[in-house]
Design a protein around this motif. Sequence first.
Motif, PDB file in Angstrom:
ATOM      1  N   SER A   1       0.834  -1.186   0.000  1.00 26.47           N
ATOM      2  CA  SER A   1       0.000   0.000   0.000  1.00 26.47           C
ATOM      3  C   SER A   1       0.878   1.249   0.000  1.00 26.47           C
ATOM      4  CB  SER A   1      -0.922   0.000   1.219  1.00 26.47           C
ATOM      5  OG  SER A   1      -1.794   1.104   1.185  1.00 26.47           O
ATOM      6  N   LEU A   2       0.710   2.082  -1.011  1.00 21.83           N
ATOM      7  CA  LEU A   2       1.462   3.324  -1.136  1.00 21.83           C
ATOM      8  C   LEU A   2       0.501   4.488  -1.302  1.00 21.83           C
ATOM      9  CD1 LEU A   2       4.243   2.209  -3.651  1.00 21.83           C
ATOM     10  CD2 LEU A   2       4.483   2.502  -1.182  1.00 21.83           C
ATOM     11  N   THR A   3       0.882   5.614  -0.743  1.00 23.84           N
ATOM     12  CA  THR A   3       0.087   6.832  -0.848  1.00 23.84           C
ATOM     13  C   THR A   3       0.904   7.912  -1.529  1.00 23.84           C
ATOM     14  OG1 THR A   3      -1.221   6.323   1.109  1.00 23.84           O
ATOM     15  CG2 THR A   3      -1.096   8.633   0.466  1.00 23.84           C
ATOM     16  N   CYS A   4       0.249   8.667  -2.389  1.00 28.23           N
ATOM     17  CA  CYS A   4       0.872   9.820  -3.035  1.00 28.23           C
ATOM     18  C   CYS A   4       0.157  11.081  -2.556  1.00 28.23           C
ATOM     19  CB  CYS A   4       0.773   9.699  -4.544  1.00 28.23           C
ATOM     20  SG  CYS A   4       1.596  11.024  -5.443  1.00 28.23           S
ATOM     21  N   THR A   5       0.915  11.972  -1.968  1.00 30.93           N
ATOM     22  CA  THR A   5       0.371  13.251  -1.533  1.00 30.93           C
ATOM     23  C   THR A   5       0.728  14.315  -2.561  1.00 30.93           C
ATOM     24  OG1 THR A   5       0.579  12.606   0.790  1.00 30.93           O
ATOM     25  CG2 THR A   5       0.341  14.961   0.314  1.00 30.93           C
ATOM     26  N   VAL A   6      -0.288  15.015  -3.027  1.00 30.07           N
ATOM     27  CA  VAL A   6      -0.112  16.008  -4.089  1.00 30.07           C
ATOM     28  C   VAL A   6      -0.240  17.408  -3.503  1.00 30.07           C
ATOM     29  CG1 VAL A   6      -0.996  16.845  -6.288  1.00 30.07           C
ATOM     30  CG2 VAL A   6      -1.034  14.393  -5.785  1.00 30.07           C
ATOM     31  N   SER A   7       0.673  18.275  -3.875  1.00 29.67           N
ATOM     32  CA  SER A   7       0.595  19.679  -3.483  1.00 29.67           C
ATOM     33  C   SER A   7       0.751  20.547  -4.717  1.00 29.67           C
ATOM     34  CB  SER A   7       1.668  20.021  -2.444  1.00 29.67           C
ATOM     35  OG  SER A   7       2.955  19.751  -2.957  1.00 29.67           O
ATOM     36  N   GLY A   8       0.218  21.768  -4.631  1.00 29.72           N
ATOM     37  CA  GLY A   8       0.329  22.681  -5.754  1.00 29.72           C
ATOM     38  C   GLY A   8      -0.751  22.498  -6.803  1.00 29.72           C
ATOM     39  N   GLY A   9      -1.718  21.638  -6.549  1.00 30.47           N
ATOM     40  CA  GLY A   9      -2.810  21.413  -7.486  1.00 30.47           C
ATOM     41  C   GLY A   9      -3.758  20.367  -6.939  1.00 30.47           C
TER      42      GLY A   9
END
Length: 120
Positions: A19-27
């Motif tokens: 299980s992997l999570t991607c955190t997005v910033s700037g959009g």
Amino acid sequence: QVQLQESGPGLVKPAQTLSLTCTVSGGSITTNYYYWTWIRQPPEKGLEWMGAIHNSGNTYYNPSHKSRTSISRDTSKNQFTLQLSSVTPEDTAVYYCVRARTTIVTWDYWGQGTQVTVSS
């Protein structure tokens, strides 16, 4: 400037779920027209597209792994997640979260990647 950051365990035992999570910033991950994507690169091999979630919430998977793959999102946290079940050592790879713009393969922003090793 969009930034993506992967997080998750670096070591997973065989038969377990990665299980992997991607955190997005700037959009925002709900903004048109983007696909939020997972790509991996096994040792000494090329890139392999695992799947993507569209800003609409629709999901798309690599047929080779579709039965084991799930991609979901948490819009309140601006994150999307990869789950890969029943892993084997062949799933050992660097996993990247990537933004694709307009088409599912027009990759424009990449996370730095995270190493995941499947081993007992």
